[in-house]
Design an enzyme around this catalytic site. Sequence first.
Site, PDB file in Angstrom:
ATOM      1  N   GLU A  83       4.370  41.923 -23.656  1.00  0.00           N
ATOM      2  CA  GLU A  83       5.522  41.144 -24.118  1.00  0.00           C
ATOM      3  C   GLU A  83       6.756  41.246 -23.214  1.00  0.00           C
ATOM      4  O   GLU A  83       7.500  40.279 -23.069  1.00  0.00           O
ATOM      5  CB  GLU A  83       5.915  41.584 -25.535  1.00  0.00           C
ATOM      6  CG  GLU A  83       4.866  41.319 -26.594  1.00  0.00           C
ATOM      7  CD  GLU A  83       4.778  39.854 -26.971  1.00  0.00           C
ATOM      8  OE1 GLU A  83       5.640  39.067 -26.528  1.00  0.00           O
ATOM      9  OE2 GLU A  83       3.844  39.488 -27.704  1.00  0.00           O
ATOM     10  N   SER A 105      -2.566  70.135 -84.850  1.00  0.00           N
ATOM     11  CA  SER A 105      -2.628  71.600 -84.826  1.00  0.00           C
ATOM     12  C   SER A 105      -2.555  72.184 -83.419  1.00  0.00           C
ATOM     13  O   SER A 105      -2.736  73.389 -83.240  1.00  0.00           O
ATOM     14  CB  SER A 105      -3.929  72.069 -85.500  1.00  0.00           C
ATOM     15  OG  SER A 105      -3.935  71.727 -86.870  1.00  0.00           O
TER      16      SER A 105
END
Length: 473
Positions: free
Chosen positions: A87, A350
């Site tokens: 690029e 419980s």
Amino acid sequence: MRLLYIYPFSKRFIIAGLGLLLIIFSLLIIRYWPRLPLATQIPSSTAVFDRNEKLLRLTLASDQQYRLWTRLEDVSPEFVEALLLHEDHHFYSHPGVDPLALLRATWATITRSSHQGGSTISMQLARLMYQLNTRSISGKLVQIFRALQLEACYSKHDLLEAHLNLLPYGSNVQGVGTASLIYFGKRAKQISLPESLSLVVIPQSPVRRQPEKQEATALTQARLRLFSDWHATHPHIADTDHSIVLPLHYGQLNELPFIAPQFVNHVLETESNQHARVVTTLDRNQQVLIERVLKHYVHSRSNIGIHNASAMLVDTRDMTVRAMIGSADFFDGGIDGQVNGTLAKRSPGSALKPFIYALAIDQGLIHPLTVLRDVPTSFGAFSPENFDGRFAGPISATQALIRSRNIPAVMLSSQLSNPSFYQFLQSAGIRQLQSAQHYGLSLALGGAEVTMEELITLYSMLANHGQLSALRY
């Protein structure tokens, strides 16, 4: 008395020097003036991983893009080198614009001899950041101005890093960190040379070079062309040429995992400082296994009205959550599957009785063989009964707990002090408790609601010899 006379050319020299100093000073002010880093101006996705860094989910950024912000140091050096080769050869030497490249591109466009791009990485970044239309002359001039502006304000490191995170890969996938995770299931630092070359060439034509299940022809050709340029600068890698021509397998966006959804949602909601990468305590294999077991459990008991369930797996040695299943099916609206049952308040029944007995032992009220009475008893207006409607009479504390008898538990709870059972639950981090008077002695039998997360924290304390620690996600 001597007079100092300054020749005209000396005055011009001094003025020019002062002007140059002023320009340099202005540029330094522009460069180092406090401003938001580019990383904060570009929204990021969040990648959530399990303890072994296997991906659980990749979220969308706030602009609905899959963009996982990745530091330049966390990207493969081969990818960065190939990108600059492909690029912008002179990225580190130009001021944001490469005049020679622009002239070549302009001449090629006028003569129609070939199609060349003259944009530098800084110009491409400006186009992507500011969403510029650069097909017109005015648009190109704005792009050049913006590129020069970016170069004046940020370092080359920051500009290249931002560019890597805005590279388009088709659909709503942006950035090399996201692309490497989706296409190759790897972090950007782990990709190989062939994978790096592919990820460099896709953004030039993300639609035409979009990888399918099998590698696209256009992408293969572009990758091989880039490798020819790479090979010219790296002749010593000739013995690995064969790996370049081998086909690559690409994952797809629709194959992104969506594992442990309630767990991931909980982590994302509670993570105070959101990061691009979040590594959790969850074990993906154990999560999948427990999900399968839970679904089988619910299916096998649907005939008796069980249609949903939740589960958590915690390693009490370090309090890490290894699995969390908030519902039997996250996508089943009939059972409110997206509600996380592990965080919902429920009556524990419980399940809190062991802590009553532990407190009673701590306070010297009983030992394991102390004989308790399981007989009809009234505590003011409260007359508890056992689940089977019967009473066992005299019974040891051990057996009373094993057989979950209600009367002995309530009796012991009424005798606790400093702390009382209510104070103990408060100190253990049980949230949203009403007043002690609101529950009375029913607290011993599940009168206060707790979450699965809170209950597991309490039980982990038993495994850790009374040490209370928070769960870790």
